[in-house]
Write a protein that holds these residues in place. Structure first.
Motif, short mmCIF file in Angstrom:
data_model
loop_
_atom_site.label_atom_id
_atom_site.label_comp_id
_atom_site.label_asym_id
_atom_site.label_seq_id
_atom_site.Cartn_x
_atom_site.Cartn_y
_atom_site.Cartn_z
N UNK A 250 0.82 -1.22 0.00
CA UNK A 250 0.00 0.00 0.00
C UNK A 250 0.85 1.26 0.00
N UNK A 251 0.70 2.07 -1.06
CA UNK A 251 1.53 3.26 -1.22
C UNK A 251 0.71 4.55 -1.35
N UNK A 252 -0.60 4.44 -1.53
CA UNK A 252 -1.43 5.64 -1.68
C UNK A 252 -2.72 5.50 -0.90
N UNK A 253 -3.26 6.64 -0.45
CA UNK A 253 -4.51 6.61 0.33
C UNK A 253 -5.32 7.87 0.02
N UNK A 254 -6.65 7.71 -0.06
CA UNK A 254 -7.53 8.85 -0.34
C UNK A 254 -8.94 8.52 0.16
N UNK A 255 -9.73 9.58 0.37
CA UNK A 255 -11.14 9.43 0.75
C UNK A 255 -12.00 10.15 -0.28
N UNK A 256 -13.21 9.62 -0.52
CA UNK A 256 -14.19 10.39 -1.27
C UNK A 256 -15.09 11.14 -0.29
N UNK A 257 -16.04 11.92 -0.81
CA UNK A 257 -16.84 12.79 0.05
C UNK A 257 -17.76 12.03 0.99
N UNK A 258 -18.04 10.75 0.70
CA UNK A 258 -18.88 9.93 1.57
C UNK A 258 -18.07 9.25 2.67
N UNK A 259 -16.76 9.46 2.65
CA UNK A 259 -15.90 8.82 3.65
C UNK A 259 -15.40 7.45 3.24
N UNK A 260 -15.74 7.00 2.02
CA UNK A 260 -15.20 5.72 1.56
C UNK A 260 -13.68 5.84 1.41
N UNK A 261 -13.00 4.79 1.78
CA UNK A 261 -11.54 4.78 1.83
C UNK A 261 -10.97 4.03 0.64
N UNK A 262 -9.96 4.63 -0.01
CA UNK A 262 -9.30 4.02 -1.17
C UNK A 262 -7.81 3.88 -0.86
N UNK A 263 -7.26 2.71 -1.15
CA UNK A 263 -5.84 2.45 -0.96
C UNK A 263 -5.28 1.86 -2.25
N UNK A 264 -4.14 2.38 -2.71
CA UNK A 264 -3.52 1.83 -3.91
C UNK A 264 -2.36 0.91 -3.53
N UNK A 265 -2.31 -0.27 -4.16
CA UNK A 265 -1.21 -1.21 -4.01
C UNK A 265 -0.32 -1.15 -5.25
N UNK A 266 0.97 -0.92 -5.06
CA UNK A 266 1.91 -1.10 -6.17
C UNK A 266 1.92 -2.56 -6.59
N UNK A 267 2.18 -2.80 -7.86
CA UNK A 267 2.27 -4.17 -8.34
C UNK A 267 3.57 -4.82 -7.93
N UNK A 268 3.50 -6.08 -7.62
CA UNK A 268 4.71 -6.88 -7.39
C UNK A 268 4.69 -7.96 -8.46
N UNK A 269 4.45 -9.20 -8.03
CA UNK A 269 4.29 -10.29 -8.99
C UNK A 269 2.90 -10.26 -9.61
N UNK A 270 1.99 -9.49 -9.00
CA UNK A 270 0.62 -9.36 -9.50
C UNK A 270 0.41 -7.94 -10.02
N UNK A 271 -0.78 -7.68 -10.59
CA UNK A 271 -1.10 -6.33 -11.06
C UNK A 271 -1.25 -5.38 -9.87
N UNK A 272 -0.98 -4.11 -10.12
CA UNK A 272 -1.32 -3.08 -9.15
C UNK A 272 -2.84 -3.00 -9.05
N UNK A 273 -3.34 -2.50 -7.92
CA UNK A 273 -4.79 -2.41 -7.78
C UNK A 273 -5.19 -1.29 -6.82
N UNK A 274 -6.49 -1.01 -6.84
CA UNK A 274 -7.10 -0.07 -5.91
C UNK A 274 -8.06 -0.85 -5.02
N UNK A 275 -7.92 -0.67 -3.70
CA UNK A 275 -8.85 -1.26 -2.73
C UNK A 275 -9.82 -0.17 -2.29
N UNK A 276 -11.11 -0.48 -2.30
CA UNK A 276 -12.10 0.48 -1.82
C UNK A 276 -12.87 -0.13 -0.65
#
Length: 282
Positions: A250-276
């Protein structure tokens, strides 16, 4: 009792200890054990920072730590657009200050350009701030209200990451550069007190963001797979261990206006992704 029996008993307890399951808790209103996951394009394999414009979840803005490009995309469509704003380099985070994007290099150098400039072929007019803070290692950047930036150390001279981590407060000048005028400290010993199993912890934060509804800082550490929640002055309130198979890098973090949390994962052996993670409120 024979040595052989003692050895068997000792081995049994070692195996038993290794099988103990870790309990992963979550901040109020979230379940950090389950996420909506969006895989990212290869161009964002090295995604290192994310943000929203006015906490609007329609478009996520991101950088990777190599290209000097700003990317943006809708999580449902996933294919990103991009614009080049600088030379290749180690870019670590991005935020929005008023009507401008601000991108930070790992050495604390800041690149600022208007939001509406991203639709050009290329941005050649980015304003660069080079010496507002000492040349150290930084990964976390966030723009608060009133032209205030917060930059959090990952490895800074004079800090002892097992004891304290520094955060610089910077103020925007009329020419869109920044000057440092405040220093905050996050007490890592408070984190260790909350996590009894982490007595030898050294904190090396990857990103930070301010919760739009609670006013709390959420600070993520990829090195330790940790989330630290602090008040507006960076006094630690809670700390949480994160599931390594979900929070892979996990290298990035952000919130939307509803308070939902987003975290970005850098790719390693798998694709990078966004967790919400949906926010259900306290």
């Amino acid at each position: 009792m024979s040595r052989k029996i003692l050895s068997v008993i000792f081995s049994f307890f070692l195996v038993l200890a290794s099988c103990q399951t870790v309990t992963f808790k979550s901040p109020p209103g979230y379940n950090l054990k389950e996420a909506d996951i969006t895989g990212l394009a290869e161009s964002l394999h090295e995604i290192s920072g994310i943000c929203f414009l006015n906490n609007n979840p329609d478009t996520l803005y991101a950088i990777n730590d190599e290209d000097g490009k700003l990317f943006w995309f809708n999580l449902k469509k996933k294919k990103p657009d991009s614009v080049k704003f600088g030379k290749p380099g180690d870019y670590e985070d991005v935020t929005v200050d008023a009507d401008r994007f601000v991108v930070m290099k790992s050495n604390g150098e800041l690149h600022s350009f208007p939001v509406n400039a991203i639709y050009a072929e290329r941005i050649d007019s980015a304003v660069v701030t080079k010496d507002a803070i000492p040349k150290d290692e930084y990964e976390g950047l966030f723009a608060g209200e009133g032209g205030k930036l917060f930059i959090m150390c990952k490895n800074c001279k004079g800090d002892k990451p097992s004891t304290s981590v520094r955060i610089y407060g910077l103020t925007r000048t009329p020419d869109f550069t920044y000057t440092a005028d405040t220093i905050y400290h996050l007490d890592v010993t408070d984190v260790k007190e909350l996590l009894a199993e982490e007595k030898k912890l050294s904190l090396h934060p990857s990103a930070l963001a301010l919760h739009p509804l609670t006013g709390e800082w959420y600070i993520i550490s990829s090195v330790n797979k940790l989330l630290v929640v602090a008040d507006k002055n960076f006094k630690v309130k809670q700390a949480y261990k994160l599931k390594p198979n979900l929070f892979r890098q996990p290298e990035g973090i952000a919130f939307d206006k509803a308070g939902n949390l987003y975290v970005s994962n850098e790719g390693k052996d798998e694709d990078a992704d966004i967790l919400m993670f949906k926010y259900t409120g306290k």
